[in-house]
Write a protein that holds these residues in place. Structure first.
Motif, PDB file in Angstrom:
ATOM      1  N   PHE A 195     -15.552  -0.455  50.861  1.00  0.00           N
ATOM      2  CA  PHE A 195     -14.461  -1.435  50.762  1.00  0.00           C
ATOM      3  C   PHE A 195     -13.192  -0.776  50.222  1.00  0.00           C
ATOM      4  CE2 PHE A 195     -18.636  -3.255  49.768  1.00  0.00           C
ATOM      5  CZ  PHE A 195     -18.855  -3.857  51.001  1.00  0.00           C
ATOM      6  N   SER A 196     -13.371   0.186  49.309  1.00  0.00           N
ATOM      7  CA  SER A 196     -12.248   0.951  48.797  1.00  0.00           C
ATOM      8  C   SER A 196     -11.590   1.756  49.915  1.00  0.00           C
ATOM      9  CB  SER A 196     -12.718   1.888  47.670  1.00  0.00           C
ATOM     10  OG  SER A 196     -11.688   2.752  47.272  1.00  0.00           O
ATOM     11  N   VAL A 197     -12.408   2.403  50.720  1.00  0.00           N
ATOM     12  CA  VAL A 197     -11.885   3.212  51.811  1.00  0.00           C
ATOM     13  C   VAL A 197     -11.223   2.336  52.867  1.00  0.00           C
ATOM     14  CG1 VAL A 197     -12.520   4.762  53.702  1.00  0.00           C
ATOM     15  CG2 VAL A 197     -13.503   5.105  51.425  1.00  0.00           C
ATOM     16  N   GLY A 218      -7.843   1.056  51.988  1.00  0.00           N
ATOM     17  CA  GLY A 218      -6.834   2.063  51.709  1.00  0.00           C
ATOM     18  C   GLY A 218      -6.739   2.486  50.258  1.00  0.00           C
ATOM     19  N   VAL A 219      -7.606   1.958  49.400  1.00  0.00           N
ATOM     20  CA  VAL A 219      -7.591   2.329  47.988  1.00  0.00           C
ATOM     21  C   VAL A 219      -8.106   3.749  47.802  1.00  0.00           C
ATOM     22  CG1 VAL A 219      -8.579   1.837  45.708  1.00  0.00           C
ATOM     23  CG2 VAL A 219      -7.826  -0.050  47.183  1.00  0.00           C
ATOM     24  N   GLY A 220      -9.216   4.063  48.473  1.00  0.00           N
ATOM     25  CA  GLY A 220      -9.850   5.362  48.291  1.00  0.00           C
ATOM     26  C   GLY A 220     -10.006   6.125  49.588  1.00  0.00           C
ATOM     27  N   GLY A 221      -9.107   5.909  50.541  1.00  0.00           N
ATOM     28  CA  GLY A 221      -9.204   6.614  51.816  1.00  0.00           C
ATOM     29  C   GLY A 221      -8.218   6.048  52.821  1.00  0.00           C
ATOM     30  N   LYS A 222      -8.371   6.461  54.067  1.00  0.00           N
ATOM     31  CA  LYS A 222      -7.481   5.989  55.114  1.00  0.00           C
ATOM     32  C   LYS A 222      -7.849   4.560  55.504  1.00  0.00           C
ATOM     33  CE  LYS A 222      -5.868   7.020  59.799  1.00  0.00           C
ATOM     34  NZ  LYS A 222      -6.048   7.882  60.992  1.00  0.00           N
ATOM     35  N   ALA A 223      -6.914   3.654  55.347  1.00  0.00           N
ATOM     36  CA  ALA A 223      -7.171   2.239  55.623  1.00  0.00           C
ATOM     37  C   ALA A 223      -7.716   2.054  57.037  1.00  0.00           C
ATOM     38  CB  ALA A 223      -5.899   1.431  55.441  1.00  0.00           C
ATOM     39  N   PRO A 273     -11.614   6.396  43.020  1.00  0.00           N
ATOM     40  CA  PRO A 273     -10.743   5.212  42.942  1.00  0.00           C
ATOM     41  C   PRO A 273     -11.356   4.006  43.655  1.00  0.00           C
ATOM     42  CG  PRO A 273      -9.488   7.164  43.564  1.00  0.00           C
ATOM     43  CD  PRO A 273     -10.945   7.550  43.641  1.00  0.00           C
ATOM     44  N   GLY A 274     -11.529   2.928  42.914  1.00  0.00           N
ATOM     45  CA  GLY A 274     -12.141   1.739  43.493  1.00  0.00           C
ATOM     46  C   GLY A 274     -13.652   1.815  43.552  1.00  0.00           C
ATOM     47  N   GLY A 275     -14.240   2.892  43.044  1.00  0.00           N
ATOM     48  CA  GLY A 275     -15.690   3.026  42.994  1.00  0.00           C
ATOM     49  C   GLY A 275     -16.276   2.189  41.870  1.00  0.00           C
ATOM     50  N   THR A 276     -17.588   2.111  41.819  1.00  0.00           N
ATOM     51  CA  THR A 276     -18.221   1.283  40.790  1.00  0.00           C
ATOM     52  C   THR A 276     -17.857   1.746  39.387  1.00  0.00           C
ATOM     53  OG1 THR A 276     -20.219   2.641  40.978  1.00  0.00           O
ATOM     54  CG2 THR A 276     -20.190   0.580  42.210  1.00  0.00           C
ATOM     55  N   HIS A 277     -17.871   3.059  39.152  1.00  0.00           N
ATOM     56  CA  HIS A 277     -17.572   3.561  37.804  1.00  0.00           C
ATOM     57  C   HIS A 277     -16.142   3.211  37.395  1.00  0.00           C
ATOM     58  CE1 HIS A 277     -20.767   6.554  39.226  1.00  0.00           C
ATOM     59  NE2 HIS A 277     -21.357   5.673  38.433  1.00  0.00           N
ATOM     60  N   ARG A 283      -6.964  -7.378  41.286  1.00  0.00           N
ATOM     61  CA  ARG A 283      -6.822  -7.617  39.844  1.00  0.00           C
ATOM     62  C   ARG A 283      -6.198  -6.428  39.116  1.00  0.00           C
ATOM     63  NH1 ARG A 283     -11.953  -8.323  35.656  1.00  0.00           N
ATOM     64  NH2 ARG A 283     -10.722  -8.721  33.763  1.00  0.00           N
ATOM     65  N   PHE A 284      -6.653  -5.223  39.455  1.00  0.00           N
ATOM     66  CA  PHE A 284      -6.212  -4.042  38.729  1.00  0.00           C
ATOM     67  C   PHE A 284      -5.082  -3.282  39.413  1.00  0.00           C
ATOM     68  CE2 PHE A 284     -10.699  -4.479  37.115  1.00  0.00           C
ATOM     69  CZ  PHE A 284     -10.327  -4.912  35.850  1.00  0.00           C
ATOM     70  N   GLY A 285      -4.454  -3.912  40.402  1.00  0.00           N
ATOM     71  CA  GLY A 285      -3.229  -3.363  40.966  1.00  0.00           C
ATOM     72  C   GLY A 285      -3.387  -2.341  42.069  1.00  0.00           C
ATOM     73  N   TYR A 286      -4.592  -2.126  42.548  1.00  0.00           N
ATOM     74  CA  TYR A 286      -4.771  -1.210  43.670  1.00  0.00           C
ATOM     75  C   TYR A 286      -4.208  -1.806  44.967  1.00  0.00           C
ATOM     76  CZ  TYR A 286      -7.846   2.229  41.386  1.00  0.00           C
ATOM     77  OH  TYR A 286      -8.365   3.241  40.600  1.00  0.00           O
ATOM     78  N   LEU A 287      -4.357  -3.117  45.114  1.00  0.00           N
ATOM     79  CA  LEU A 287      -3.845  -3.821  46.288  1.00  0.00           C
ATOM     80  C   LEU A 287      -2.814  -4.847  45.855  1.00  0.00           C
ATOM     81  CD1 LEU A 287      -7.149  -4.513  48.296  1.00  0.00           C
ATOM     82  CD2 LEU A 287      -5.497  -2.657  48.671  1.00  0.00           C
ATOM     83  N   LYS A 288      -1.706  -4.866  46.553  1.00  0.00           N
ATOM     84  CA  LYS A 288      -0.655  -5.828  46.223  1.00  0.00           C
ATOM     85  C   LYS A 288      -1.018  -7.219  46.732  1.00  0.00           C
ATOM     86  CE  LYS A 288       3.549  -4.383  46.491  1.00  0.00           C
ATOM     87  NZ  LYS A 288       4.875  -3.924  47.002  1.00  0.00           N
ATOM     88  N   ASP A 289      -1.600  -7.255  47.919  1.00  0.00           N
ATOM     89  CA  ASP A 289      -1.963  -8.532  48.535  1.00  0.00           C
ATOM     90  C   ASP A 289      -3.476  -8.613  48.732  1.00  0.00           C
ATOM     91  OD1 ASP A 289       0.774  -9.352  48.894  1.00  0.00           O
ATOM     92  OD2 ASP A 289       0.876  -7.869  50.512  1.00  0.00           O
ATOM     93  N   ALA A 290      -3.976  -9.832  48.734  1.00  0.00           N
ATOM     94  CA  ALA A 290      -5.415 -10.036  48.936  1.00  0.00           C
ATOM     95  C   ALA A 290      -5.814  -9.619  50.349  1.00  0.00           C
ATOM     96  CB  ALA A 290      -5.770 -11.492  48.695  1.00  0.00           C
TER      97      ALA A 290
END
Length: 408
Positions: free
Chosen positions: A96-98, A101-106, A162-166, A343-350
C-alpha cells in the motif's frame, strides 16, 4: 495429382500445428518447473518461509522453492516488482505504501497472498534514556526527549521502510506519548543494521522486528521500552507478498506455496517446536543471531535491559497461525494503514482505500487455499476496531471520521 498434393499439404499443415502445440506445451511445462524464488529479511518472523523450506513442506506440495536473504525492504520491493523475486516475506503495509507513492513508484502493484505473523516487534531506546523512561512508561517519553533535544539539538529514531509497519508503530508510539514527530529526525535503516548503528550513536531509538530488540539488550547497547503488541495486541505484521505476473501466470504454484507456508505456520505455533525453529533460523544463512535471544522472545520471555527485569507475554507474543486468524489478509487492516499515511502527512489527500485494498489483496485466492486445508476463515473483516493503547475507534468503512479525531 492435385488430390495427392492437397493431401500432402494437409499432412504438412497438421504436422506443423502438432509441433507448435507441442512446443507451447513444452514451454508451459518448463515454466511451471522453474524454481520459485522467495526472499526474506533476517528477522524472526521470516520463520514461516524458512521453516517451510527446512521442513520439506514446499517439496511436499510439489513446488521447488529457493529462499534468498535480502539486504533491505527497498531491495525486496525492487526485486518483487521486476520479477527477480516471485515473492517474499514482507511488511504487510509495503504494497500500500508503494502503490500510493509513499515508499515507491505510485501505481506499482505488489500482491498480498496471505499473512504470516502478528505481534513481536519492539521499540528500543539507547542507554541514554535508561533510568529516565521505564518499560511502557508513556508519560515520560515526551519530556525526556524534549530535554535531550534541548541539550543535544537533535534526537534520531530509526525505522525500516517509509510507510512500513515499523514506521507506523513508531509514529503511533510517538502520538500516544504526545511527542511531535516533526521534533525528531526519523531515518530508514535495514533491520540487521539497527544494533550496529545504535552502538556507534547514529540513533537514539529504533523500531524493528525481533530478534534485533533482544540483541540490543544482550549486547548492552539499549533497552526495550515497549513491544508493539502492547500498542496493539495481535496486530498484523508480515505477509507473503508476490509479484503480480507470478500471481496470475502461476496461480496453481502459488496456491501450493501458500499451503506449504500455512502448514509451517501451524507447526511454528506449537510451543514445543519453537526451540528447534530458533536454532535453525539463527544460523548464518538466515537471521544470523543468537538462538537463545530468538527463542526467548519467540516464547514471550523478554529481558528488557536497563535493570528492568523480564516481561512475560503469555498470550500475545509472536504468533503465526492461531487457528487461521493470523493468516487471513484483511482489507480493513489495509485501509487502516493507508489512513495512517494521511494521518502522518505522507499523503495529502485520502486515497481510494477500498479500491486499492481490493486490487492488492488476493483475498479470494486465500479463501480457496484455506478452505482446501480446512482452515477457518475469520468473519471480522471490515468491522470497526481499536488499538490497545489508542482507543480511537477505526471504522474501515469511514476512515475520514477516524482521521478527524486523531488529527485534532
Amino acid at each position: 495429382m492435385k488430390k495427392l498434393n492437397k493431401q500432402i499439404a494437409s499432412l504438412i499443415t497438421t504436422s506443423i500445428l502438432t509441433m507448435v502445440v507441442a512446443l507451447v506445451s513444452f514451454s508451459s511445462n518448463a515454466q511451471s518447473k522453474e524454481p520459485i524464488k522467495l526472499g526474506f529479511i533476517p528477522l524472526t518472523d521470516c520463520s514461516p518461509i524458512v521453516m517451510a523450506k527446512e521442513l520439506g513442506l514446499f517439496k511436499k506440495y510439489g513446488v521447488e522453492v529457493i529462499v534468498t536473504k535480502e539486504s533491505s525492504w527497498a531491495n525486496v520491493r525492487d526485486k518483487i516488482l521486476t520479477g527477480e523475486l516471485d515473492g517474499a516475506h514482507c511488511l504487510y503495509t509495503m504494497p500500500f505504501s508503494v502503490y500510493t507513492g509513499v515508499g515507491g513508484k505510485a501505481g506499482s502493484e505488489m500482491k498480498i497472498a496471505m499473512m504470516l505473523s502478528e505481534n513481536g516487534q519492539a521499540i528500543t531506546l539507547s542507554n541514554d534514556f535508561c533510568g529516565k523512561v521505564a518499560f511502557k512508561q508513556m508519560n515520560k517519553i515526551a519530556p525526556v526527549v524534549a530535554a535531550k533535544i534541548k541539550a543535544e539539538k537533535e534526537v534520531t529514531f530509526a525505522m525500516t521502510f517509509p510507510g512500513g509497519t515499523h514506521d507506523l508503530w513508531l509514529r503511533n508510539w510517538m502520538a500516544i506519548a504526545g511527542l511531535n514527530q516533526k521534533a525528531v529526525k526519523i531515518i530508514t535503516i535495514p533491520p540487521p543494521q539497527m544494533v550496529a548503528n545504535m552502538k556507534v550513536g547514529n540513533m537514539d531509538g529504533f523500531c524493528v522486528g525481533e530478534p534485533w530488540g533482544g540483541v540490543a539488550v544482550k549486547q548492552g547497547v539499549g533497552f526495550t521500552q515497549i513491544a508493539t503488541q502492547d500498542i496493539w495486541k495481535d496486530h498484523p505484521e508480515k505477509a507473503l507478498v508476490v509479484n503480480k505476473e507470478f500471481s496470475e501466470d502461476r496461480k496453481e504454484d502459488l496456491k501450493k506455496v501458500m499451503k506449504a507456508i500455512m502448514e509451517a505456520c501451524m507447526w511454528l505455533d506449537v510451543p514445543a517446536n519453537r526451540k528447534k525453529a530458533a536454532s535453525i533460523i539463527g544460523k548464518a544463512p538466515y537471521v544470523n543471531a543468537p538462538a537463545d535471544v530468538i527463542e526467548n522472545r519467540l516464547m514471550g520471555n523478554y529481558d528488557l535491559g536497563c535493570n528492568q527485569g523480564t516481561e512475560i507475554y503469555d498470550n500475545d507474543y509472536m504468533v503465526f497461525y492461531k487457528g487461521g486468524t493470523v493468516n487471513y489478509p484483511r482489507k480493513s487492516y489495509a485501509i487502516w494503514a493507508m489512513a495512517q499515511f494521511v494521518r502522518f502527512g505522507y499523503l495529502k489527500d485520502a486515497p481510494n482505500y477500498k479500491a486499492i485494498a481490493d486490487k492488492l489483496i488476493l483475498q479470494d485466492l486465500y479463501e480457496e487455499v484455506a478452505k482446501s486445508m480446512k482452515v477457518k476463515i475469520p468473519t471480522d473483516d471490515m468491522k470497526p476496531f481499536s488499538l490497545t493503547m489508542d482507543k480511537t475507534l477505526f471504522d474501515p468503512s469511514n476512515p475520514a471520521a477516524y482521521l478527524k479525531v486523531v488529527k485534532k
